[in-house]
Design an enzyme around this catalytic site. Structure first.
Site, PDB file in Angstrom:
ATOM      1  N   LYS A  49       0.846  -1.199   0.000  1.00  0.00           N
ATOM      2  CA  LYS A  49       0.000   0.000   0.000  1.00  0.00           C
ATOM      3  C   LYS A  49       0.884   1.253   0.000  1.00  0.00           C
ATOM      4  O   LYS A  49       0.633   2.208  -0.725  1.00  0.00           O
ATOM      5  CB  LYS A  49      -0.924   0.006   1.228  1.00  0.00           C
ATOM      6  N   GLN A  73      -6.005  -1.949   9.680  1.00  0.00           N
ATOM      7  CA  GLN A  73      -5.550  -3.166   9.004  1.00  0.00           C
ATOM      8  C   GLN A  73      -6.143  -4.408   9.671  1.00  0.00           C
ATOM      9  O   GLN A  73      -6.055  -4.572  10.892  1.00  0.00           O
ATOM     10  CB  GLN A  73      -4.009  -3.217   9.040  1.00  0.00           C
ATOM     11  N   ASP A 122     -11.280   2.318   3.006  1.00  0.00           N
ATOM     12  CA  ASP A 122     -11.539   0.883   2.809  1.00  0.00           C
ATOM     13  C   ASP A 122     -12.959   0.670   2.281  1.00  0.00           C
ATOM     14  O   ASP A 122     -13.293  -0.410   1.800  1.00  0.00           O
ATOM     15  CB  ASP A 122     -11.398   0.137   4.148  1.00  0.00           C
TER      16      ASP A 122
END
Ligand code: NAP
Length: 288
Positions: free
Chosen positions: A53, A97, A120
């Site tokens: 990422k 995460q 997200d």
């Protein structure tokens, strides 16, 4: 006949070029899109996803930071960290995460991150857009479903009117993906571990999308060569020390039209879609 390989590389390059331009436009206005990843503990797989990422984020010119918190963190302290990031005007996108440590699983994680910073795409208000029928890939939609649709679009695989079987009904992949594809006018069958006669479904599908999490569970017996099926493999599993998908590509290649590879397929599409969400979230936060 061997299947066409739907590799992410050219799609990622194309999307990155667009994101670089959008990032540049923001920087000209004195805004540097910045994301923060919150990691609890030090799961090696999570650290490896986070590295990917960071790379794409920085390649398009955006800023990346990692907040690594100890697994012993209390609920209260964890919530405090998220709230600080929610309030920080220098941070435009936040992700928590996954997987998260056991002690924090009781929290309603999808709704902790402020909806405007939810890159997200897990917040109830963002997923609601899918339920309401949105097809707008510019919204903060969950990254893997968005990445799959980008991949299909790039390779000219038609979605509207097609029979699509999605295997797996998780909240991060199968369910939102089935919704997005339905909105794009596909006829979607959402299968799972209790589905009977799976092969009858996959053998009649135009597109099969596997998001099960079981190495090589789909072999050639799941496909009918005459159907010229397109297969998208979301699975990321370890088999004999190697990263492999849910589909046994070596066996399936000769009986399907096209297949996405693992690695080099949905994984990179998910990451670039996350960074796309970061740029979109930043643009939205500074809309005049
Ligand atoms: P998950 O939450 O574990 O869900 C797995 C789903 O597969 C469940 O709905 C389960 O059914 C279903 N399933 C299990 N066995 C099955 C079978 N024999 N036939 C049909 N369905 C079956 O997994 P996830 O988080 O969605 O992830 C799935 C895979 O995708 C994993 O390998 C993960 O690492 C990978 N992944 C990849 C990316 C990427 O960027 N490439 C992103 C996310 C996830 P039940 O609901 O009945 O239990």
């Amino acid at each position: 006949m061997k299947a066409r390989i739907l590799s992410a590389a050219p799609v990622v390059e194309k999307i990155k070029k667009d994101l670089e331009q959008r990032c540049l436009q923001l920087k000209k206005r004195g805004i540097t899109p910045s994301m923060s990843v919150v990691l609890v503990g030090d799961n090696p797989a999570s650290l490896s996803y986070i590295r990917n990422k960071k790379i794409i984020c920085e390649e398009v010119g955006a800023k990346f930071s990692l907040e690594q918190l100890p697994s012993s963190i209390s609920e209260q302290e964890f919530l405090g960290h998220i709230e600080r990031l929610n309030q920080d005007p220098q941070i435009h996108g936040i992700i928590i995460q996954l997987p998260i440590s056991e002690s924090l699983k009781k929290l309603n994680l999808p709704d902790l991150v402020k909806v405007s910073k939810d890159i997200d795409g897990f917040h109830g208000k963002n997923t609601q857009a899918l339920y309401l029928g949105s097809t707008n890939l510019k919204l903060l939609l969950p990254c893997t479903p968005k990445g799959v649709v980008h991949l299909l679009n790039f390779y000219g695989v038609e979605i509207a009117g097609k029979n699509i079987v999605v295997l797996g009904r998780s909240l991060i992949v199968g369910k939102p993906l089935s919704m997005l594809l339905t909105n794009l006018n596909a006829t979607v069958t959402l299968a799972h571990s209790k589905t009977q006669n799976l092969r009858d479904l996959t053998k009649n599908a135009d597109i099969v999308i596997a998001a099960i999490g079981h190495a090589h569970i789909l072999d050639e017996t799941f496909f009918n060569p005459a159907k010229k099926t397109v297969v998208i493999d979301v699975g990321m599993n370890t088999l004999e020390g190697k990263l492999v998908g849910d589909v046994n590509r070596a066996q399936v290649e000769s009986c399907v039209e096209a297949i996405s590879p693992v690695p080099g397929g949905v994984g990179p599409m998910t990451v670039v879609s996350l960074i796309e969400n970061l740029i979109t979230a930043t643009e939205n936060q500074f809309k005049g």
